[in-house]
Motif scaffolding. Structure first.
Motif, PDB file in Angstrom:
ATOM      1  N   GLU A 401       0.828  -1.208   0.000  1.00 55.87           N
ATOM      2  CA  GLU A 401       0.000   0.000   0.000  1.00 55.87           C
ATOM      3  C   GLU A 401       0.862   1.257   0.000  1.00 55.87           C
ATOM      4  O   GLU A 401       0.568   2.236  -0.708  1.00 55.87           O
ATOM      5  CB  GLU A 401      -0.925  -0.014   1.209  1.00 55.87           C
ATOM      6  N   ASN A 403       4.012   1.467  -1.061  1.00 54.67           N
ATOM      7  CA  ASN A 403       4.699   1.562  -2.352  1.00 54.67           C
ATOM      8  C   ASN A 403       3.793   2.176  -3.414  1.00 54.67           C
ATOM      9  O   ASN A 403       4.238   2.942  -4.276  1.00 54.67           O
ATOM     10  CB  ASN A 403       5.168   0.180  -2.810  1.00 54.67           C
ATOM     11  N   ALA A 404       2.502   1.832  -3.351  1.00 54.35           N
ATOM     12  CA  ALA A 404       1.562   2.339  -4.358  1.00 54.35           C
ATOM     13  C   ALA A 404       1.378   3.846  -4.283  1.00 54.35           C
ATOM     14  O   ALA A 404       0.920   4.468  -5.253  1.00 54.35           O
ATOM     15  CB  ALA A 404       0.215   1.630  -4.201  1.00 54.35           C
ATOM     16  N   LYS A 405       1.716   4.444  -3.151  1.00 54.76           N
ATOM     17  CA  LYS A 405       1.572   5.894  -3.003  1.00 54.76           C
ATOM     18  C   LYS A 405       2.684   6.657  -3.713  1.00 54.76           C
ATOM     19  O   LYS A 405       2.576   7.876  -3.900  1.00 54.76           O
ATOM     20  CB  LYS A 405       1.568   6.273  -1.523  1.00 54.76           C
ATOM     21  N   ARG A 407       5.230   7.654  -6.861  1.00 55.60           N
ATOM     22  CA  ARG A 407       5.198   7.742  -8.320  1.00 55.60           C
ATOM     23  C   ARG A 407       6.572   8.121  -8.864  1.00 55.60           C
ATOM     24  O   ARG A 407       7.351   8.833  -8.204  1.00 55.60           O
ATOM     25  CB  ARG A 407       4.170   8.801  -8.772  1.00 55.60           C
TER      26      ARG A 407
END
Length: 571
Positions: A401, A403-405, A407
């Motif tokens: 979660e 890591n997904a933040k 970019r």
């Protein structure tokens, strides 16, 4: 004779002579000299075991045997040999080998029991087959547990049922022996004695929770009790060829058997009786198996109290235990449940002071109390109720979660290799993260020098040889990190960044990378590539740092270059 020699040579040798084990094992039970009760128990056990061994080693009764009966006799004598000596060499192998041997041996014996014993009733033979199957299922379940495979069943009720299955198998075999007529009354009595021993040991383990390490008399008594079943097995094998009529015992021997039966039933019960002021101590501060902390979710309900006792008696790093060793198990559990109901540290301090704790002001931690009052601790700390797998899965989900933040700040500029992930720092503050060659011998020294140079100026980047330490703008515990490797220097593109610094770095092994968390608390949350794409040699590292929408963002680019200068590109 061996017991007398052991008595002369010392306690350890007396133990070895009676228990038929190495003298070293004596120290597991008593740290120092044996007490009078232990010495007396060993001498009495020596006499009883000598008499039982004489019964075991009696020669087989003469008479013709068919093929099945001959094989059954040999297998029974193999079981006797295992009980006496074979367990020692087999014990050198993994536990799974021992259990597998037992499963194969008793499967063959039980099948031959069904074929050889004259049950004189089809229904009785069917009942025996079912009971034998339950007994073998218990051994098979133990083998699955040793092999870390899914078990047939689990839990206290299932385990107790499997234990009773072994007792029932002995009972049905004795019934079959009586109906068959080949076995003497003495053999049948030995069988019933072994059933009584099973029942007594079940009562000891279930009702009394007898601690072998606290009372050395206990293993001596149980060792003698276990030998009775070996006597019965040996007698069963010895009388297989006897004719159809049971052989009665002489009156004198019948009286002797009654005395032995009474002694074996009454004496162990007497040993279980202790003065009320004697504390029951399952573990002490030095118990080696108390240094593990199993997850609450991995434990059976019957195992949780024992873990709490371990955690509150353990002495680690010179720290005194939460409760003194002089306090009984029930006393500790009682104080522990009282601690669960406290509202603050002051109430905990008062309870621990009454309990005689050497560190009452420290209070008790929820990760220890959860084992005895999960319904209370779990309400405020639900993560403490998880199993090891649940904790790992939750950690992996959290990292994914986070890591997904993050970019890629240069999505249109692709590196030869690249990665974007959340980088986790120490919660109490950290200098930053390393980009280094992890395979050089002096990597730690290079990291220390890079850390020292981090504060030479306000660039937040320190470099030394094969290590670069990149600091952070804010006091954060994690940041978004993107790394990219190029074959040539990429455009600078410093607009939108708070600080941009370029430094030299050397790869002596052909590797440059960022440490990964890999199950730990510090490091990158995803696999990091090797940034030394040109192999061994000199490289330039450009670090971009800014505060963005997702928090602090870093971009690290690496490319070949021989310049030794440190460039402050922004501000």
């Amino acid at each position: 004779m061996a017991a007398v020699v052991g008595l002369v040579l010392g306690d350890a040798w007396l133990w070895a002579a009676v228990e038929w084990t190495s003298p070293v094992y004596a120290r597991f039970y008593v740290d120092g000299e044996f007490g009078t009760a232990t010495v007396v128990a060993l001498l009495v056990a020596a006499l009883v075991k000598a008499a039982l061994l004489w019964l075991i080693l009696r020669t087989p009764a003469p008479g013709p045997l068919d093929r099945r009966t001959r094989v059954l006799r040999r297998l029974l004598y193999l079981a006797v040999a295992y009980s006496l000596v074979l367990w020692i060499p087999i014990g050198m192998f993994p536990d799974a080998v021992d259990v597998a041997f037992q499963l194969v041996l008793w499967t063959a014996i039980d099948v031959l029991y069904l074929l050889v014993i004259r049950w004189r009733s089809r229904m009785l033979r069917v009942v025996a087959a079912v009971i034998f199957a339950v007994e073998l299922a218990g051994i098979a379940d133990e083998l699955l547990d040793e092999l870390d495979l899914p078990e047939i069943g689990s839990g206290y009720v299932f385990g107790f049922g499997m234990m009773l299955g072994g007792v029932a198998a002995t009972v049905i075999t004795i019934v079959g022996q009586r109906r068959d007529g080949r076995w003497s009354r003495g053999t049948q009595i030995a069988g019933w004695l072994s059933v009584g021993d099973y029942a007594l040991m079940i009562a000891i383990s279930v009702l009394f929770r007898w601690d072998f390490y606290a009372n050395p008399v206990a293993p001596v008594v149980t060792d003698v009790l276990e030998l009775v079943s070996t006597v019965w097995i040996a007698a069963t094998a010895r009388e297989l060829s006897v004719g159809g009529r049971p052989v009665g015992l002489p009156p004198a021997r019948q009286r002797a058997v009654r005395i032995v039966v009474a002694a074996m039933v009454v004496l162990p019960i007497i040993l279980l009786i202790h003065p009320e002021q004697t504390p029951h101590l399952t573990y002490t501060g030095g118990s080696m198996d108390c240094y593990d902390r199993p997850s609450f979710g991995d434990l059976k309900p019957t195992e949780r109290d024992a873990v709490f006792l371990c955690r509150t008696r353990i002495t680690a790093d010179g720290m005194p235990p939460l409760f003194p060793d002089s306090l009984s198990d029930q006393g500790i559990l009682g104080y522990g449940r009282a601690l669960c109901r406290t509202k603050d540290r002051d109430e905990q301090k008062a309870i621990l002071t009454r309990a005689g704790s050497e560190r009452p002001a420290w209070g008790a931690d929820p990760w220890d109390l959860v084992y005895i009052c999960p319904e209370i601790i779990g309400a405020t700390n639900p993560e403490l109720l998880q199993s090891t797998k649940e904790t790992e899965d939750a950690g992996a989900a959290y990292v994914a979660e986070e890591n997904a933040k993050c970019r890629d700040p240069w999505p249109r500029t692709k590196g030869v290799v690249q990665a974007t992930a959340k980088y986790f720092l120490f919660a109490d503050g950290d200098h930053g993260y390393l980009v280094h060659d992890p395979k050089v011998e002096e990597v730690e020294k290079a990291a220390e020098q890079a850390t020292d140079r981090l504060y030479d100026d306000n660039t937040l980047v320190g470099a030394f040889d094969s290590a670069v330490l990149v600091g952070h703008l804010e006091d954060v515990i994690d940041l978004c990190l993107t790394v990219k490797a190029f074959r040539t220097a990429p455009p600078q593109r410093i607009a939108g960044w708070d600080q941009v610094t370029e430094v030299p770095v050397v790869s002596r092994s052909g590797h440059l990378t960022v440490p990964e968390a890999d199950g730990g608390e510090v490091g990158a949350g995803a696999p990091m590539p090797n940034l030394a794409i040109a192999g061994k040699g000199h490289y330039r590292l450009r670090a971009y740092i800014r505060m963005g929408k997702t928090g602090e963002e870093h971009l690290v680019t690496v490319f070949p270059g021989t310049s030794r200068k440190k460039l402050k590109l922004k501000p």
